[in-house]
Design a protein around this motif. Structure first.
Motif, PDB file in Angstrom:
ATOM      1  N   VAL A  33      -3.192   6.382  -7.313  1.00 22.82           N
ATOM      2  CA  VAL A  33      -3.384   4.774  -5.984  1.00 22.82           C
ATOM      3  C   VAL A  33      -4.793   5.019  -4.992  1.00 22.82           C
ATOM      4  CG1 VAL A  33      -2.570   4.995  -3.000  1.00 22.82           C
ATOM      5  CG2 VAL A  33      -1.203   6.914  -4.561  1.00 22.82           C
ATOM      6  N   GLU A  34      -4.805   3.681  -5.115  1.00 25.40           N
ATOM      7  CA  GLU A  34      -6.255   2.675  -4.549  1.00 25.40           C
ATOM      8  C   GLU A  34      -5.581   2.581  -2.762  1.00 25.40           C
ATOM      9  OE1 GLU A  34      -7.086  -0.126  -7.630  1.00 25.40           O
ATOM     10  OE2 GLU A  34      -6.968   1.188  -9.592  1.00 25.40           O
ATOM     11  N   ALA A  35      -6.670   2.019  -2.308  1.00 22.46           N
ATOM     12  CA  ALA A  35      -7.015   1.704  -1.148  1.00 22.46           C
ATOM     13  C   ALA A  35      -6.617   0.035  -1.170  1.00 22.46           C
ATOM     14  CB  ALA A  35      -7.853   1.377  -0.233  1.00 22.46           C
ATOM     15  N   LYS A  36      -5.859  -0.740  -0.474  1.00 22.75           N
ATOM     16  CA  LYS A  36      -6.650  -1.967  -0.527  1.00 22.75           C
ATOM     17  C   LYS A  36      -7.116  -2.887   0.465  1.00 22.75           C
ATOM     18  CE  LYS A  36      -1.632  -2.991  -0.359  1.00 22.75           C
ATOM     19  NZ  LYS A  36      -0.522  -3.764  -0.028  1.00 22.75           N
ATOM     20  N   PRO A  37      -7.494  -4.631   0.285  1.00 26.82           N
ATOM     21  CA  PRO A  37      -8.828  -4.236   1.564  1.00 26.82           C
ATOM     22  C   PRO A  37      -8.559  -3.761   2.885  1.00 26.82           C
ATOM     23  CG  PRO A  37      -8.185  -5.983  -0.560  1.00 26.82           C
ATOM     24  CD  PRO A  37      -6.861  -4.962  -0.633  1.00 26.82           C
ATOM     25  N   ASP A  38      -7.252  -3.571   3.427  1.00 30.78           N
ATOM     26  CA  ASP A  38      -7.094  -3.700   5.052  1.00 30.78           C
ATOM     27  C   ASP A  38      -6.560  -2.515   4.555  1.00 30.78           C
ATOM     28  OD1 ASP A  38      -4.437  -3.260   3.564  1.00 30.78           O
ATOM     29  OD2 ASP A  38      -3.275  -4.585   4.498  1.00 30.78           O
ATOM     30  N   LEU A  39      -6.996  -1.179   3.562  1.00 23.90           N
ATOM     31  CA  LEU A  39      -6.900   0.591   3.946  1.00 23.90           C
ATOM     32  C   LEU A  39      -5.883   0.631   3.495  1.00 23.90           C
ATOM     33  CD1 LEU A  39      -9.680   0.947   6.363  1.00 23.90           C
ATOM     34  CD2 LEU A  39     -10.179   0.657   3.682  1.00 23.90           C
ATOM     35  N   PRO A  41      -2.398   2.116   1.134  1.00 25.33           N
ATOM     36  CA  PRO A  41      -2.347   2.162   0.116  1.00 25.33           C
ATOM     37  C   PRO A  41      -1.638   1.552  -0.737  1.00 25.33           C
ATOM     38  CG  PRO A  41      -1.054   4.161   0.853  1.00 25.33           C
ATOM     39  CD  PRO A  41      -1.418   2.953   2.715  1.00 25.33           C
ATOM     40  N   VAL A  42      -1.882   1.357  -2.032  1.00 23.10           N
ATOM     41  CA  VAL A  42      -0.866   0.709  -3.262  1.00 23.10           C
ATOM     42  C   VAL A  42      -0.701   1.714  -4.305  1.00 23.10           C
ATOM     43  CG1 VAL A  42      -2.723  -0.427  -4.436  1.00 23.10           C
ATOM     44  CG2 VAL A  42      -0.336  -1.417  -4.566  1.00 23.10           C
ATOM     45  N   SER A  43      -0.002   2.099  -5.115  1.00 27.70           N
ATOM     46  CA  SER A  43       0.053   3.008  -6.214  1.00 27.70           C
ATOM     47  C   SER A  43       0.762   1.978  -7.506  1.00 27.70           C
ATOM     48  CB  SER A  43       1.646   3.996  -5.414  1.00 27.70           C
ATOM     49  OG  SER A  43       2.058   3.299  -6.273  1.00 27.70           O
ATOM     50  N   ASP A  44       0.185   2.732  -8.896  1.00 28.98           N
ATOM     51  CA  ASP A  44       0.777   1.671  -9.257  1.00 28.98           C
ATOM     52  C   ASP A  44       2.396   1.896  -9.323  1.00 28.98           C
ATOM     53  OD1 ASP A  44       2.414   4.067 -11.058  1.00 28.98           O
ATOM     54  OD2 ASP A  44       0.240   5.455 -10.787  1.00 28.98           O
ATOM     55  N   ALA A  45       3.634   2.369  -9.167  1.00 28.91           N
ATOM     56  CA  ALA A  45       4.605   1.894  -9.445  1.00 28.91           C
ATOM     57  C   ALA A  45       4.775   0.652  -8.169  1.00 28.91           C
ATOM     58  CB  ALA A  45       5.134   2.722  -8.233  1.00 28.91           C
ATOM     59  N   ASP A  46       4.132  -0.005  -6.985  1.00 27.10           N
ATOM     60  CA  ASP A  46       4.424  -0.749  -6.702  1.00 27.10           C
ATOM     61  C   ASP A  46       4.006  -2.202  -6.890  1.00 27.10           C
ATOM     62  OD1 ASP A  46       4.148  -0.238  -3.212  1.00 27.10           O
ATOM     63  OD2 ASP A  46       3.722   1.293  -4.266  1.00 27.10           O
ATOM     64  N   THR A  47       2.470  -2.111  -7.671  1.00 31.20           N
ATOM     65  CA  THR A  47       1.997  -2.864  -8.779  1.00 31.20           C
ATOM     66  C   THR A  47       3.209  -3.139 -10.144  1.00 31.20           C
ATOM     67  OG1 THR A  47       0.959  -2.156  -9.983  1.00 31.20           O
ATOM     68  CG2 THR A  47       0.162  -3.006  -8.258  1.00 31.20           C
ATOM     69  N   ALA A  48       4.183  -1.975 -10.757  1.00 31.46           N
ATOM     70  CA  ALA A  48       4.649  -2.066 -11.806  1.00 31.46           C
ATOM     71  C   ALA A  48       6.415  -2.797 -11.532  1.00 31.46           C
ATOM     72  CB  ALA A  48       5.306  -0.927 -12.519  1.00 31.46           C
ATOM     73  N   VAL A  49       6.119  -2.288  -9.728  1.00 28.98           N
ATOM     74  CA  VAL A  49       7.319  -2.776  -9.686  1.00 28.98           C
ATOM     75  C   VAL A  49       8.296  -4.314  -9.470  1.00 28.98           C
ATOM     76  CG1 VAL A  49       9.113  -3.006  -8.050  1.00 28.98           C
ATOM     77  CG2 VAL A  49       9.086  -0.949  -8.387  1.00 28.98           C
ATOM     78  N   GLU A  50       6.667  -5.015  -8.960  1.00 28.34           N
ATOM     79  CA  GLU A  50       6.670  -6.116  -8.109  1.00 28.34           C
ATOM     80  C   GLU A  50       6.543  -7.071  -9.677  1.00 28.34           C
ATOM     81  OE1 GLU A  50       3.353  -9.497  -6.070  1.00 28.34           O
ATOM     82  OE2 GLU A  50       4.282  -7.920  -5.005  1.00 28.34           O
ATOM     83  N   ARG A  51       5.795  -6.438 -11.137  1.00 27.47           N
ATOM     84  CA  ARG A  51       5.603  -7.218 -12.089  1.00 27.47           C
ATOM     85  C   ARG A  51       7.118  -7.253 -13.001  1.00 27.47           C
ATOM     86  NH1 ARG A  51       0.633  -3.998 -12.922  1.00 27.47           N
ATOM     87  NH2 ARG A  51       2.101  -3.136 -14.179  1.00 27.47           N
ATOM     88  N   GLU A  52       7.937  -6.053 -12.633  1.00 31.27           N
ATOM     89  CA  GLU A  52       8.750  -6.457 -13.454  1.00 31.27           C
ATOM     90  C   GLU A  52       9.315  -7.187 -12.531  1.00 31.27           C
ATOM     91  OE1 GLU A  52      12.683  -5.748 -15.885  1.00 31.27           O
ATOM     92  OE2 GLU A  52       9.886  -5.707 -16.135  1.00 31.27           O
ATOM     93  N   ILE A  53       9.384  -7.715 -11.565  1.00 36.58           N
ATOM     94  CA  ILE A  53      10.718  -8.517 -10.065  1.00 36.58           C
ATOM     95  C   ILE A  53      10.576  -9.634 -10.855  1.00 36.58           C
ATOM     96  CG2 ILE A  53      11.423  -9.060  -8.044  1.00 36.58           C
ATOM     97  CD1 ILE A  53      11.535  -6.331  -7.123  1.00 36.58           C
ATOM     98  N   ASP A  87       9.093  -6.851  -1.211  1.00 33.34           N
ATOM     99  CA  ASP A  87       8.237  -5.861  -1.545  1.00 33.34           C
ATOM    100  C   ASP A  87       8.607  -4.979  -2.427  1.00 33.34           C
ATOM    101  OD1 ASP A  87       6.671  -4.074   0.213  1.00 33.34           O
ATOM    102  OD2 ASP A  87       6.929  -3.821   1.854  1.00 33.34           O
ATOM    103  N   PRO A  88       7.521  -4.782  -3.102  1.00 38.45           N
ATOM    104  CA  PRO A  88       8.084  -3.046  -4.021  1.00 38.45           C
ATOM    105  C   PRO A  88       8.215  -2.246  -3.609  1.00 38.45           C
ATOM    106  CG  PRO A  88       5.730  -4.312  -4.204  1.00 38.45           C
ATOM    107  CD  PRO A  88       6.391  -5.207  -3.109  1.00 38.45           C
ATOM    108  N   ILE A  89       7.808  -1.380  -2.952  1.00 37.41           N
ATOM    109  CA  ILE A  89       7.677  -0.810  -2.544  1.00 37.41           C
ATOM    110  C   ILE A  89       7.811  -0.572  -0.491  1.00 37.41           C
ATOM    111  CG2 ILE A  89       7.352   1.737  -1.947  1.00 37.41           C
ATOM    112  CD1 ILE A  89       6.746   1.806  -5.276  1.00 37.41           C
ATOM    113  N   ASP A  90       9.001  -0.794  -0.237  1.00 37.11           N
ATOM    114  CA  ASP A  90       8.354  -0.818   1.603  1.00 37.11           C
ATOM    115  C   ASP A  90       8.382   1.129   1.616  1.00 37.11           C
ATOM    116  OD1 ASP A  90       8.117  -1.567   4.427  1.00 37.11           O
ATOM    117  OD2 ASP A  90      10.119  -0.716   4.762  1.00 37.11           O
ATOM    118  N   GLY A  91       7.627   1.476   2.480  1.00 36.99           N
ATOM    119  CA  GLY A  91       7.472   2.495   3.139  1.00 36.99           C
ATOM    120  C   GLY A  91       6.108   3.414   1.786  1.00 36.99           C
ATOM    121  N   THR A  92       5.241   2.951   1.137  1.00 33.88           N
ATOM    122  CA  THR A  92       4.340   3.114   0.436  1.00 33.88           C
ATOM    123  C   THR A  92       3.639   4.814   0.633  1.00 33.88           C
ATOM    124  OG1 THR A  92       4.142   0.776  -0.497  1.00 33.88           O
ATOM    125  CG2 THR A  92       2.835   3.221  -1.009  1.00 33.88           C
ATOM    126  N   LYS A  93       3.241   4.702   2.187  1.00 31.97           N
ATOM    127  CA  LYS A  93       2.709   5.871   2.516  1.00 31.97           C
ATOM    128  C   LYS A  93       4.038   7.074   2.322  1.00 31.97           C
ATOM    129  CE  LYS A  93      -0.815   3.617   5.856  1.00 31.97           C
ATOM    130  NZ  LYS A  93      -0.801   3.605   7.473  1.00 31.97           N
TER     131      LYS A  93
END
Length: 272
Positions: A33-39, A41-53, A87-93
């Motif tokens: 889990v990392e923080a985006k510029p707007d603070l 969170p984004v997880s590796d799941a968010d990015t993996a899902v969007e890449r697959e879609i 939105d690859p994962i809505d409700g990332t928090k």
């Protein structure tokens, strides 16, 4: 069958792939889990899902445009044509804390027309979907869906009122109006994210409001709420999502009967 039946079937395929990736990372001990510029969170799941879609859409709908929360916009071959909004994962928090209330949101807009919406929440074992003119449905998946519809509640005093949080309404200068609505309602709960809108579409609650949402947060919700018989606008009564792409919008969703009253209470005519 509608003109968007094939697109809805594709959206379900995208959701199936997204579910497989996201559930494999949900509550994983090595989740990154990392923080985006707007603070946020984004997880590796968010990015993996969007890449697959993105990869699947490049294969099946190469001419269509695409907007995703994590990797931005890709223009359509026709500037006024179709665009998928993800939105690859809505409700990332929720996702990163192990709370099962999260979903992948998949929308297709045909020009300005909300054509298809799919909301898939695998940790809840539930999916919601709709296409223009064909109604809204919910169930474990497309083979087991039942048609859904909003409630017929006619008075705020009888309404179940839902919101995301009070902080945003305080920042928007409408906290007093929100508190008055909460006091006037039969019941109030802050379910947040996609979930309140889907409960609205099922008739389990009657109003869902948020002061600020990005396009990918709301695009998939619009066809489902409207095909279920509800109304969804911004605070000024314009169809949601309102405003230019890349800007945030307020969202007011109701069973339709209560909409004018909610808008007046949250955004009095003198303030418009």
């Amino acid at each position: 069958m509608t003109g968007y039946a094939d697109d809805l079937a594709l959206a379900h395929l995208l959701a199936d792939r997204a579910d497989a990736i996201a559930t494999s990372r949900f509550r994983a001990l090595d989740l990154r889990v990392e923080a985006k510029p707007d603070l946020t969170p984004v997880s590796d799941a968010d990015t993996a899902v969007e890449r697959e879609i993105r990869a699947l859409l490049a294969e099946h709908r190469p001419a269509d445009g695409l907007l995703g929360e994590e990797y931005g916009a890709q223009p359509a071959s026709d500037p006024d044509g179709r665009r998928w909004i993800i939105d690859p994962i809505d409700g990332t928090k929720n996702f990163v804390r192990g709370v099962p209330v999260w979903a992948t949101l998949i929308a297709l807009y045909d020009g300005d027309r909300p054509a298809v919406g799919v909301v898939s929440a695998p940790a809840l074992g539930r999916r919601w979907w709709a296409s223009a003119g064909a109604g809204a449905y919910a169930g474990p998946g497309p083979a087991d869906g039942e048609r859904i519809g909003v409630s017929a509640v006619q008075r705020i005093a009888d309404a179940s009122f839902c919101y995301s949080s009070l902080e945003g309404w305080e920042q928007a200068g409408r906290l007093d109006a929100m508190l008055d609505l909460i006091r006037a309602s039969w019941r109030s709960r802050a379910y947040g994210d996609f979930y309140g809108y889907m409960l609205l579409a099922e008739g389990a609650l009657d109003v869902m409001v948020e002061p600020e949402l990005s396009l990918w947060d709301v695009a998939a919700l619009v066809p489902i709420v409207t095909e279920a018989g509800g109304t969804i606008t911004d605070l000024s009564g314009r169809p949601a999502p309102a405003g230019a792409p890349g800007t945030d919008s307020s969202v007011v969703a109701t069973n339709g009967v209560l909409h004018a009253d909610i808008l007046t209470r949250l955004d009095p005519p003198a303030e418009r």
